[in-house]
Each structure stands twice: as structure tokens, then as C-alpha cells.
Design a protein around this motif. Sequence first.
Motif, PDB file in Angstrom:
ATOM      1  N   LEU A  40       0.846  -1.190   0.000  1.00 44.26           N
ATOM      2  CA  LEU A  40       0.000   0.000   0.000  1.00 44.26           C
ATOM      3  C   LEU A  40       0.884   1.244   0.000  1.00 44.26           C
ATOM      4  O   LEU A  40       1.953   1.247   0.606  1.00 44.26           O
ATOM      5  CB  LEU A  40      -0.868   0.030   1.263  1.00 44.26           C
ATOM      6  CG  LEU A  40      -1.802  -1.155   1.484  1.00 44.26           C
ATOM      7  CD1 LEU A  40      -2.584  -0.969   2.775  1.00 44.26           C
ATOM      8  CD2 LEU A  40      -2.763  -1.292   0.316  1.00 44.26           C
ATOM      9  N   ALA A  41       0.395   2.282  -0.634  1.00 45.99           N
ATOM     10  CA  ALA A  41       1.109   3.564  -0.573  1.00 45.99           C
ATOM     11  C   ALA A  41       0.763   4.233   0.749  1.00 45.99           C
ATOM     12  O   ALA A  41      -0.399   4.278   1.139  1.00 45.99           O
ATOM     13  CB  ALA A  41       0.699   4.437  -1.736  1.00 45.99           C
ATOM     14  N   GLU A  42       1.785   4.726   1.439  1.00 49.75           N
ATOM     15  CA  GLU A  42       1.529   5.413   2.711  1.00 49.75           C
ATOM     16  C   GLU A  42       1.304   6.901   2.499  1.00 49.75           C
ATOM     17  O   GLU A  42       0.753   7.582   3.351  1.00 49.75           O
ATOM     18  CB  GLU A  42       2.700   5.180   3.663  1.00 49.75           C
ATOM     19  CG  GLU A  42       2.693   3.760   4.195  1.00 49.75           C
ATOM     20  CD  GLU A  42       3.928   3.408   4.999  1.00 49.75           C
ATOM     21  OE1 GLU A  42       4.622   4.340   5.454  1.00 49.75           O
ATOM     22  OE2 GLU A  42       4.177   2.209   5.149  1.00 49.75           O
ATOM     23  N   LEU A  43       1.759   7.394   1.367  1.00 43.30           N
ATOM     24  CA  LEU A  43       1.676   8.839   1.081  1.00 43.30           C
ATOM     25  C   LEU A  43       1.059   9.038  -0.292  1.00 43.30           C
ATOM     26  O   LEU A  43       1.082   8.147  -1.115  1.00 43.30           O
ATOM     27  CB  LEU A  43       3.087   9.434   1.015  1.00 43.30           C
ATOM     28  CG  LEU A  43       4.012   9.263   2.196  1.00 43.30           C
ATOM     29  CD1 LEU A  43       5.422   9.670   1.796  1.00 43.30           C
ATOM     30  CD2 LEU A  43       3.518  10.126   3.353  1.00 43.30           C
ATOM     31  N   ALA A 139      -2.362   8.067  -1.166  1.00 42.52           N
ATOM     32  CA  ALA A 139      -2.141   7.368   0.102  1.00 42.52           C
ATOM     33  C   ALA A 139      -3.251   6.336   0.284  1.00 42.52           C
ATOM     34  O   ALA A 139      -4.417   6.627   0.029  1.00 42.52           O
ATOM     35  CB  ALA A 139      -2.142   8.367   1.252  1.00 42.52           C
ATOM     36  N   GLY A 140      -2.858   5.125   0.702  1.00 43.14           N
ATOM     37  CA  GLY A 140      -3.852   4.086   0.977  1.00 43.14           C
ATOM     38  C   GLY A 140      -4.166   3.205  -0.219  1.00 43.14           C
ATOM     39  O   GLY A 140      -4.760   2.139  -0.050  1.00 43.14           O
ATOM     40  N   GLN A 142      -3.702   0.400  -3.040  1.00 38.39           N
ATOM     41  CA  GLN A 142      -2.900  -0.818  -3.175  1.00 38.39           C
ATOM     42  C   GLN A 142      -2.174  -0.760  -4.510  1.00 38.39           C
ATOM     43  O   GLN A 142      -2.798  -0.703  -5.559  1.00 38.39           O
ATOM     44  CB  GLN A 142      -3.804  -2.043  -3.107  1.00 38.39           C
ATOM     45  CG  GLN A 142      -3.006  -3.321  -3.086  1.00 38.39           C
ATOM     46  CD  GLN A 142      -3.822  -4.494  -2.592  1.00 38.39           C
ATOM     47  OE1 GLN A 142      -4.609  -4.356  -1.653  1.00 38.39           O
ATOM     48  NE2 GLN A 142      -3.658  -5.632  -3.215  1.00 38.39           N
ATOM     49  N   ARG A 163       9.725   2.092   0.177  1.00 43.13           N
ATOM     50  CA  ARG A 163       9.942   0.843   0.902  1.00 43.13           C
ATOM     51  C   ARG A 163      11.401   0.404   0.768  1.00 43.13           C
ATOM     52  O   ARG A 163      11.922   0.325  -0.342  1.00 43.13           O
ATOM     53  CB  ARG A 163       9.021  -0.250   0.335  1.00 43.13           C
ATOM     54  CG  ARG A 163       7.554  -0.006   0.628  1.00 43.13           C
ATOM     55  CD  ARG A 163       7.262  -0.168   2.107  1.00 43.13           C
ATOM     56  NE  ARG A 163       7.602  -1.489   2.554  1.00 43.13           N
ATOM     57  CZ  ARG A 163       6.706  -2.440   2.800  1.00 43.13           C
ATOM     58  NH1 ARG A 163       5.428  -2.200   2.666  1.00 43.13           N
ATOM     59  NH2 ARG A 163       7.099  -3.630   3.202  1.00 43.13           N
TER      60      ARG A 163
END
Length: 395
Positions: A40-43, A139-140, A142, A163
Motif C-alpha cells: 500500500l502507498a503510505e503517502l 495514500a492508501g 494498493q 519501501r
Amino acid sequence: MPVEEALEQLLKLAEQAPIAETEVVTLAEAEGRVLAEDLLAELDLPPWPNSAMDGYALRLSDWQGEPLPVSQRIFAGHAPQPLQPGSCARIFTGAPLPEGADCVEMQENVELLEDGRVSFLEPLRVDQNVRPQGQETRAGEQVMNKGTRLGPIELGLAATLGRARLKVVRRVRVAVLSTGDELVEPGLPLGPGQIYNSNRRLLASWLQRLGCEVVDVGIVADDLQITRDCLAGLADVDLILSTGGVSVGEADYLGIALREAGELALWKLAIKPGKPLTFGHYRGVPVIGLPGNPASTLVTFGLLTRPYLLRRQGVTEVTPLRFSVPAGFDWTKAGTRREYLRARIEQGRVRIYKNQSSGVLRSAAWAEGLVEVLEGSTPRQGDSVSFIPLSELLG
Ligand code: AMP
Ligand code: MG
């Protein structure tokens, strides 16, 4: 057994024996591995709108056609000040847009006046040359699914997300056995009746490319006790992969040993090259016995064993890409088995190697792919045939 049915059965068997263990590795170590988590992207990425060009950023509503003074210079990697009303900002590719700006004009379309102001020569529009916040991902979201194989592009994307480490499926451990009294390792002289062992290197290198750990057993003599001892000595592997000794009429020591201490199925596949294939279990460990002729080993490994190994690691996409190409040959004899001819594309047509014997590995070294000729079909010059690039199978 038709090829599709064999593949379907093998994939089902693979799903019954998934490699459950995972490990966390650095991106550098993750090449060729299989992702064991959803990414998942956090930003939002990029986290802010930025310039797609070297040029000048402005707020379009500030511009009435007259030249604008330059109030700041913004380089990539540096934070801008809010844009002063009635001015523009010198900006470079990748630099964040200053608050208040909504348009970038590239430097080729402006005139720099002697007093330092910038004259815009072309019509402008809002969002021009602006890369919006979150254009790569929000963000959020997938971005990659569990079961994705990690190559350079996937690793680049993981890096884009910030990552440094990934959870991957542990490597599949595959024991490679080459059966045959006639086999000699390269580097040694050939005695009467002997040939060099092609399959050991072929399979070991291929397995490594697929991210597997190879337990290299070497040559196993055509002898029941030796075969039994060899199997018994294999601890801690996920698959026993052998070649040779599955031809009809031959004393099948692997088969006998498997019947004693496990189970086995002998499949007669409607595939050429590569009709006989053994699938079994030895003390719970799956065993695949491939035919011994190198071109048969190649085809049955590439089309059946490779997808089996990938599916055991949870890879969802195991079907190689194929495309239709006009035949550059006439196939006059309809077969009862599906044929995989070693072939290459020349001037838009697919040509086949002159000698398609399963004992000739040069055919595959010459080839760029496999042409699939269906059971009962006789493609002629110009007819569409299905072509599977070898690069699809090798990677
Ligand atoms: P088999 O299935 O053992 O009867 O082998 C079929 C054919 O493949 C025979 O001509 C073998 O000599 C040949 N062969 C088997 N194993 C290998 C190997 N590892 N490298 C090269 N040729 C092999
Ligand atoms: Mg043999």
C-alpha cells in the motif's frame, strides 16, 4: 493427457503445497522473489504538485498578457515560498509548485526582457506542465498485490513508495537429479557410449533465474539401490526434480523407488517433445520426473514445471505471454500431440529450426521461442500460429 489438463492438475497440486514461510529482505535482495504482502502507498506520491518542465510558474488569473517579474527561483529538492501575487517563479523540473501557482510555461516559450521580467509568448492554461499531487498513487491505494514477482520495475516501484524492505516468500528448494548411466559431467573425457550431462546445468541455471534454491544432486546411476539411497538422503527440499528414466520400456528406478516409499502417477502427455512425465511424492515431498532428452526437458520444464514452481510461491500470473504470428513454414503432418517447435521470427514470419529432434538442444539455442502447433492442425505459410517467446519462460 492434454497439456492444459496436465497444467491444471499441476497447478492444483501446487496450491495444495504452498510455500508458507516468508522472510523480510532488502530491495537489493528481493530481485526475482515473490511478494508475500500487499503493498500500500503510505503517502500521496508525489506529495505535492510539481513542475514537469524547466520554466516559469505563475497563477494564471494574475496574468493579463503583460510581462511578470520573477520573485523566486525554485530548484528540485527545495521548498518554495508562496508565490507573490503579480509575479512568476523560475522553476525547474521536479521542483514543488509554490502555493498560489497553477501553471508552468516552459522556458522555450518565454522571452526574458532586459529589466528581468518574463514575457509569455503563447496562450496559457491552468495545470499546464503541472504534475498533480498523487499522480503516481494516492495514500492508501494498493499498488502491488501479494503474489507479484519482483523484477527491476516492481523493485523500482517499491522504492518509489519509499519501501526499503519487503516481505517475500522464502525460496523454493529444488533438488535436481540427472538419471542415466550414460551421463558424464562436462570437463571429463567421454567413455564409450557416454554423453555429457546437459540437463543438470540447464535446469540448475533456469531454477536460479526463477529465484529457486538448487540442491544439486548430480548424476544418479540407473540402479535401484542408488536411486533409493539418493532419495533417502534428500532432506528439507520442496521438490525433487529428476530427468531421464521415464521413457516407456526402460527400467524406471525412480518409479520403483517412489512406489516403495510414496506414490506416483505416470502421465502420458499429448505434448511433443516430452511425452512421459512422472508426478509423485516421496515421503511427502513432491517429485516431478521430466523426460531426459534436453529439448523435452526444456519444453516440459518451461510449460509445466515453471508454472508449478511459481504457483507454489503464490504467484497468480503464471501463464506465459504468447502472440499470433504468420507461419513461415508448411506443417504437413497433423500430429496427435501438441507440438512445440523451436522457432524464431524473421521478417515478420516464424521460421522453425530444421531439426526438431528432442535430442537437439541447438534448436533451442537458435530459437527465440516455441511455436505451438495444435493437435490435428497443419498450419501453412501465412497461417496464424501461436508463438511463446523463450524469454517469457526463462524469466
Ligand atoms: P531416458 O528417459 O533416460 O531414456 O533418456 C532419454 C534420452 O535423453 C536418452 O537419449 C538419454 O541419453 C538422454 N538424456 C537423459 N538425461 C540426459 C541428460 N541429463 N543430459 C543429456 N541427455 C540426457
Ligand atoms: Mg536414462
